[in-house]
Motif scaffolding. Structure first.
Motif, PDB file in Angstrom:
ATOM      1  N   ALA B  40       0.823  -1.215   0.000  1.00 44.68           N
ATOM      2  CA  ALA B  40       0.000   0.000   0.000  1.00 44.68           C
ATOM      3  C   ALA B  40       0.855   1.262   0.000  1.00 44.68           C
ATOM      4  O   ALA B  40       0.392   2.327  -0.402  1.00 44.68           O
ATOM      5  CB  ALA B  40      -0.934  -0.006   1.203  1.00 44.68           C
ATOM      6  N   GLY B  41       2.091   1.157   0.483  1.00 49.19           N
ATOM      7  CA  GLY B  41       2.976   2.325   0.470  1.00 49.19           C
ATOM      8  C   GLY B  41       3.437   2.790   1.839  1.00 49.19           C
ATOM      9  O   GLY B  41       4.063   3.840   1.946  1.00 49.19           O
ATOM     10  N   LYS B  42       3.179   1.992   2.875  1.00 46.88           N
ATOM     11  CA  LYS B  42       3.534   2.396   4.234  1.00 46.88           C
ATOM     12  C   LYS B  42       5.044   2.577   4.403  1.00 46.88           C
ATOM     13  O   LYS B  42       5.507   3.614   4.874  1.00 46.88           O
ATOM     14  CB  LYS B  42       3.022   1.353   5.245  1.00 46.88           C
ATOM     15  CG  LYS B  42       1.537   1.065   5.139  1.00 46.88           C
ATOM     16  CD  LYS B  42       1.094  -0.016   6.108  1.00 46.88           C
ATOM     17  CE  LYS B  42       1.716  -1.379   5.843  1.00 46.88           C
ATOM     18  NZ  LYS B  42       1.301  -2.010   4.592  1.00 46.88           N
ATOM     19  N   SER B  43       5.792   1.547   4.005  1.00 42.55           N
ATOM     20  CA  SER B  43       7.242   1.635   4.187  1.00 42.55           C
ATOM     21  C   SER B  43       7.844   2.717   3.320  1.00 42.55           C
ATOM     22  O   SER B  43       8.800   3.382   3.724  1.00 42.55           O
ATOM     23  CB  SER B  43       7.895   0.294   3.859  1.00 42.55           C
ATOM     24  OG  SER B  43       7.407  -0.695   4.712  1.00 42.55           O
ATOM     25  N   TYR B  53      14.285   7.894   0.713  1.00 42.60           N
ATOM     26  CA  TYR B  53      13.801   8.238  -0.624  1.00 42.60           C
ATOM     27  C   TYR B  53      13.451   9.727  -0.654  1.00 42.60           C
ATOM     28  O   TYR B  53      13.050  10.283   0.364  1.00 42.60           O
ATOM     29  CB  TYR B  53      12.512   7.475  -0.963  1.00 42.60           C
ATOM     30  CG  TYR B  53      12.636   5.988  -1.113  1.00 42.60           C
ATOM     31  CD1 TYR B  53      13.783   5.399  -1.637  1.00 42.60           C
ATOM     32  CD2 TYR B  53      11.575   5.159  -0.752  1.00 42.60           C
ATOM     33  CE1 TYR B  53      13.874   4.026  -1.793  1.00 42.60           C
ATOM     34  CE2 TYR B  53      11.658   3.778  -0.907  1.00 42.60           C
ATOM     35  CZ  TYR B  53      12.809   3.219  -1.419  1.00 42.60           C
ATOM     36  OH  TYR B  53      12.891   1.868  -1.568  1.00 42.60           O
ATOM     37  N   HIS B 197       0.288  -5.059  10.997  1.00 45.06           N
ATOM     38  CA  HIS B 197      -0.845  -5.759  10.392  1.00 45.06           C
ATOM     39  C   HIS B 197      -1.697  -6.439  11.458  1.00 45.06           C
ATOM     40  O   HIS B 197      -2.681  -7.088  11.159  1.00 45.06           O
ATOM     41  CB  HIS B 197      -0.356  -6.795   9.384  1.00 45.06           C
ATOM     42  CG  HIS B 197       0.240  -6.175   8.160  1.00 45.06           C
ATOM     43  ND1 HIS B 197      -0.506  -5.461   7.262  1.00 45.06           N
ATOM     44  CD2 HIS B 197       1.516  -6.143   7.702  1.00 45.06           C
ATOM     45  CE1 HIS B 197       0.282  -5.016   6.291  1.00 45.06           C
ATOM     46  NE2 HIS B 197       1.511  -5.417   6.536  1.00 45.06           N
ATOM     47  N   ASN B 406       5.019  -8.654   0.521  1.00 43.06           N
ATOM     48  CA  ASN B 406       5.043  -9.396  -0.734  1.00 43.06           C
ATOM     49  C   ASN B 406       6.292 -10.259  -0.857  1.00 43.06           C
ATOM     50  O   ASN B 406       6.262 -11.347  -1.424  1.00 43.06           O
ATOM     51  CB  ASN B 406       4.911  -8.435  -1.920  1.00 43.06           C
ATOM     52  CG  ASN B 406       3.483  -7.973  -2.099  1.00 43.06           C
ATOM     53  OD1 ASN B 406       2.587  -8.785  -2.290  1.00 43.06           O
ATOM     54  ND2 ASN B 406       3.258  -6.681  -1.969  1.00 43.06           N
TER      55      ASN B 406
END
Ligand SMILES: Nc1ncnc2c1ncn2[C@@H]1O[C@H](COP(=O)(O)OP(=O)(O)OP(=O)(O)O)[C@@H](O)[C@H]1O
Ligand SMILES: [Mg+2]
Lengths: 340, 510
Positions: B40-43, B53, B197, B406
């Motif tokens: 989802a983009g959390k990290s 980044y 999670h 993933n």
């Protein structure tokens, strides 16, 4: 966009290995550019004879590059490429000349001998756990020294004609017969690394030995195999050089085989094989060797002395490594700019 | 007081829009949950906040000032420290050296080792873990490394602390202590972001929540009290949660109670296990539970030949087995091991998803000419990737570019592909989102009902009570008891805890 379902069509559209192809197109362009330059400014570059002699150098450099590449992929090094190449060629020369064996048989023995010397490197690396840099630094001197002692530094000059003729044959007046040998070797390596389970295991073991081992791969065996293969390839290069010279000379790769060191690293590194292991490019290595031999031939034709050549090749190696860094940084920047 | 405001941040990777105008704001003295499915983009967001980044668009405000972080150091100087999802410790340094790396106590250029060990010990003690600060990190288990990583972040004493799945490999025991500490920090005014999670943890700890879905805000800095579990899940996955039915009817009908698939008799190991005995039947799921450092994973590794067995016997299908490496375990006895440490033991990060999944079956995939091309490999790997819903633009993607969850799916998928008859699964759902976790649980049941004998190691107590038929308790490298699983979470977890504590008290009496 992200997606849950992954279909083969999507896989073919998305190419994470595009940088490898760009590396290869880059090499091809560079080779074409240099060849054009030389054909204009280096007199005799396009003569049939020059193309033929350049082909011979190229073929040998390609195989030398392969000999290093197959060890680099394990994350190791083989500094003894030259020493093994010369020792195996001398062994082959002895078998053909002193034992009077058929040249084909002598050549096979030489390849096997190279394989044994390589396997010793591999076994020593695996059993001691010492980095192959140290092991092959030692065996380089051992192999070369033993060869000098056993041959008393004498050359084998009366080799079978059928063997030496391979080095002199040219097709269409400008294609050396050594080139098809190098290309066939490349084809075999390509199949090994792209289409066999063994090749995949080697790459996995090179990239992450621990994870490979925990996936049921015999990591030690792959390392020994690669060193053995490197020995065979070095021996092949030694035989090709012997055929070209018409004689097996103890000095044909310089002291302890050092003349082969620079070309052996240049070809794979220019071609995109990573020194960290796990990634290699057979086509890239061949192109890297072609680039190097084109540069060398041209410079020699333009009457640059040998030490200039070495200086120049050393600079290219540095540049190749730096370029790789620059390219990855640039790629990251460009990716960001596209969004704004 | 808002200490951190993130507005409309975007980040692109080749083929993936990891963040798409994501926003949230963080208050001092608050614990803010950051939730979302795997990928989802959390990290990515955490890495942007720590200067790993740089975002393509959007702004960050720290303490009311607009900031741009070019390096992780910049973020640290602005008072932001983080525990990243992946371990980033230097393995040949000691725990203390890692913890104090950013602020080594020194005088005239010389490191003061005594002070360094004292300070590191202080942070480790605050987490109530018994790790000697002098231990080299390479000697620590995954959970211990996680605790060292947390101690390292605490040692920065930053006023903004970002925690990306800090509890992923911890047992409830360690988690309890961690939470006490985090609440203390909160009460002292620190602003915390908590990614997990495990929704129970989120409800226990957090006061506000931001949910990401496909890189976009599904909700933004909302008070957690306004939401219940159902609503949260719906925000994350975009629809109602599916609770799996446990299909265990008839699962034991075909097994043969007299022939255990794996029989362990009085085994001692070099790493210190004493007198371990148990047997695992075909089609059975046997749980192995213990606190961090109790020797569970180490025992699993001994079974597959990564540690020396000094006494006792292992039988597979009633035949005494000598297993010297994983290759023998897999090829000869069809026994596999899903490692808890996906980054260094489970995956080859530089290689593609297909290669990583097919690695265990390469030899079986050869065609009649003994060759194996990409097409065959992809065809074999694809169903497994799909089954576990690996989220990626392409199966040729490098595994290192996938999100943590993933990656975990891939490391499990490769062992699903291997079709082992005895499968040791070590922390299978670490970092996997709720939805996929359900699928994975179903898959494990399915494997068992097809006859696979499964030894399950998990720190996740609900997972244990859901899946295991029986639960063995390991404490200090010995088996100290067995708990029958009645599937009632409360009673089973209490039984487990009391078995562990019973041992502790008897030990103390000695
Ligand atoms: N270095 C990278 N290169 C390419 N893609 C990346 C990279 N890092 C992350 N991604 C992609 O960006 C998306 C978001 O990843 P991110 O790691 O932020 O997810 P996450 O929410 O932390 O998931 P998880 O719960 O699994 O940890 C994913 O689709 C991932 O594949
Ligand atoms: Mg993550």
């Amino acid at each position: 966009m992200t997606s849950h379902t992954t279909t083969p069509t999507e896989a073919s559209r998305f190419r994470p290995f595009a940088f490898l192809t760009s590396n290869i197109t880059g090499l091809v362009l560079l080779i074409a550019l240099l060849a054009t330059f030389y054909s204009m400014y280096a007199t005799g570059f396009t003569s049939k004879f020059n193309l033929y002699t350049m082909g011979r150098v190229m073929a040998i450099d390609i195989v030398i590059g392969f000999a290093m590449m197959v060890v680099l992929v394990t994350g190791g090094l083989n500094l003894a490429v030259g020493a093994i190449g010369v020792a195996a060629a001398m062994f082959g020369g002895w078998a053909m000349e002193s034992l009077g064996l058929h040249w084909g048989f002598g050549a096979l023995l030489a390849l096997a001998f190279g394989g044994v010397l390589g396997a010793i490197n591999g076994l020593a690396t695996v059993k001691t756990g010492v980095h192959s840099f140290v092991i092959t630094l030692a065996t380089m001197s051992v192999y070369f020294g033993a060869m000098i002692v056993l041959t008393e530094a004498e050359a084998f000059r009366a080799l079978p004609k059928d063997f030496t003729v391979i080095g002199k044959t040219r097709y269409y007046g400008f294609v050396s017969a050594l080139l098809p040998i190098a290309l066939a070797t490349g084809a075999i390596l390509l199949v090994l690394f792209r289409y066999t389970a063994l090749g995949r295991k080697i790459k996995a073991a090179g990239a992450n030995p621990r994870a490979a081992e925990l996936s049921g791969i015999a990591v030690g065996n792959t390392v020994v195999f690669c060193h053995c293969l490197s020995g065979v390839l070095a021996a092949l290069a030694g035989l090709m050089l012997t055929a070209r010279n018409g004689a097996a000379l103890p000095s044909m790769a310089g002291h302890v085989g050092q003349d082969w060191l620079l070309p052996s690293f240049l070809a794979p590194v220019l071609g995109g094989t990573l020194l960290t292991g796990g990634t290699l490019s057979v086509v890239g290595t061949a192109l890297g060797a072609i680039l190097v031999s084109v540069i060398t031939t041209g410079l020699l034709l333009m009457k640059f002395a040998d030490f200039w050549l070495n200086l120049f090749l050393g600079l290219i190696l540095l540049a190749a490594v730096l370029l790789d860094r620059v390219r990855s940084v640039y790629a990251a920047r460009r990716q960001q700019m596209q969004v704004d | 007081m808002t200490v951190l405001a993130v507005s409309s941040v975007s980040k692109l990777f080749p083929g993936v829009r990891a963040l798409d105008q994501a926003s949230f704001d963080l208050q001092a003295g608050s614990i803010h949950a950051l939730l979302g499915e795997n990928g989802a983009g959390k990290s990515t967001l955490i890495k942007i906040l720590t200067g790993v980044y740089t975002p393509e668009a959007g702004t960050l405000m720290v303490d009311g000032q607009t900031r741009k972080f070019a390096t992780p150091r910049d973020a640290l100087l602005a008072g932001i420290s983080a525990v990243h999802q992946e371990r980033n410790l230097i393995s040949y340094f000691s725990a203390a050296e890692n913890i104090m790396l950013e602020s080594l106590p020194n005088a005239r250029g010389m490191i003061n080792f005594k002070q360094m060990h004292e300070q590191a010990a202080h942070w480790l003690e605050s987490l109530n873990v018994g790790i000697d600060p002098r231990t080299p990190v390479s000697k620590l288990s995954v959970a211990q490394m996680q605790l060292v990583e947390i101690a390292k972040a605490l040692a920065q004493q930053a006023h903004i602390l970002l925690l990306d799945e800090p509890t992923a490999s911890l047992t409830p025991h360690e988690t309890t202590h961690l939470f006490e500490l985090l609440r203390q920090l909160r009460d002292n005014g620190t602003a915390l972001v908590f990614v997990s999670h495990k929704l129970e943890e989120v409800f226990e700890l957090c006061d506000r929540v931001t949910v990401l879905r496909d890189g976009k805000n599904a909700c933004q800095s909302q008070p957690l009290a306004e939401l219940d579990r159902q609503q949260l899940v719906k925000l994350m996955i975009g629809r109602e949660e599916q609770i799996p039915e446990r299909p265990d009817t008839g699962r034991h009908s075909n097994d043969n109670p007299d022939s255990p698939a794996l029989d362990v008799r009085n085994v001692d190991t070099l790493s210190g296990h004493r007198d371990i005995s148990f047997s695992l039947k075909k089609g059975e799921i046997l749980g192995l539970y213990g606190l961090v450092g109790s020797g569970r994973s180490e025992f699993a590794k001994a079974l597959i030949g990564l540690d020396t067995i000094t006494r006792g016997e292992i039988r597979l299908d009633s035949i005494p087995a000598t297993i010297k490496d994983v290759r023998t375990a897999l090829a000869q006895y069809r026994m596999g091991y899903v490692s808890e440490d996906r980054k260094s033991e489970g995956l080859i990060l530089e290689h593609s998803i297909t290669s990583n999944i097919a690695i265990t079956i390469w030899d079986d995939l050869k065609n009649s000419l003994r060759l194996l091309g990409n097409r065959r490999e992809t065809a074999a790997a694809q169903p497994h990737a799909q089954r576990l819903q690996v989220r990626t633009p392409s199966l040729q993607q490098q595994v290192g570019n996938l999100s943590g969850g993933n990656q975990q799916k891939v490391s499990v998928a490769k062992w699903l592909a291997a079709r082992a008859s005895v499968l040791i699964i070590d922390e299978p759902t670490v970092g996997i989102d709720i939805n996929t976790k359900n699928y994975l649980h179903e898959l494990i049941w399915q494997l068992a009902s097809e006859g696979t004998a499964i030894l399950l190691i998990s720190s996740d107590m609900p997972e244990m009570t859901l899946l295991a038929d029986r639960i063995l308790i390991m404490n200090d490298f010995k088996l100290t008891g067995e708990v029958a699983n009645t599937r009632d979470y409360e009673s089973v977890s209490q039984a487990i805890m009391s078995t562990i504590h019973q041992q502790d008290t008897t030990l103390e009496q000695h």
